[in-house]
Design an enzyme around this catalytic site. Structure first.
Site, PDB file in Angstrom:
ATOM      1  N   GLU A 132       5.948  -5.891   5.777  1.00  0.00           N
ATOM      2  CA  GLU A 132       5.283  -7.134   5.401  1.00  0.00           C
ATOM      3  C   GLU A 132       3.785  -6.907   5.183  1.00  0.00           C
ATOM      4  O   GLU A 132       3.214  -7.347   4.185  1.00  0.00           O
ATOM      5  CB  GLU A 132       5.470  -8.202   6.488  1.00  0.00           C
TER       6      GLU A 132
ATOM      7  N   CYS B 148       2.595  -8.902  12.163  1.00  0.00           N
ATOM      8  CA  CYS B 148       2.845  -9.329  10.781  1.00  0.00           C
ATOM      9  C   CYS B 148       2.729 -10.841  10.635  1.00  0.00           C
ATOM     10  O   CYS B 148       2.197 -11.343   9.645  1.00  0.00           O
ATOM     11  CB  CYS B 148       4.209  -8.844  10.304  1.00  0.00           C
TER      12      CYS B 148
END
Length: 137
Positions: free
Chosen positions: A59, A95
């Protein structure tokens, strides 16, 4: 083409990104596909390091890549994340925090797996009570 028409493509692109992962230690591949405001898709994959700390998740790789390519934070339309997990994959806390920084709170996040299970959520739903620039005073 509207976002609803790109969901499947975004998830397919996340699988393609997953296949690029560098995971010699965990063997746990993750892929991400970030859709920008202009309709372009940016791949991200996890990239491991023997020292573990420098490892970067899929991500973050996708978001950092898009910003490095000159795209403005908060301008992204959606992100899809995939892993070979039992249910839809879940982003780590780091993330999630980076998503809060670089993506709009209502941006769609598609969490999926190789079995086709999908959980559609938003950045804000992934990290309620997130620390933001407003907290810096």
């Amino acid at each position: 083409m509207g976002l609803e028409n790109r969901e499947k493509e975004l998830m397919e692109q996340a699988v393609e990104a997953m296949n690029k992962a560098y995971v010699p230690y965990s063997r746990f591949k993750v892929g991400a596909a970030l859709l920008d405001a202009e309709g372009n898709i940016h791949h991200g994959c996890n990239i491991e390091n023997a020292a573990y700390g420098p490892t970067n998740c899929a991500e973050r790789t996708a978001m950092f890549r898009a910003v490095a390519d000159g795209l403005a934070p908060k301008s992204f339309q959606a992100i899809a994340v995939v892993g070979d997990t039992e249910g839809p994959i879940s982003p780590c806390g780091v993330c999630r925090q980076v998503m809060v920084e670089l993506c709009a709170p209502d941006m769609p996040v598609y969490l999926t797996n190789l079995k086709g299970h999908v959980l559609k959520t938003t950045v804000a739903d992934l990290l309620p009570g997130a620390f933001t620039a407003n907290d810096l005073g």
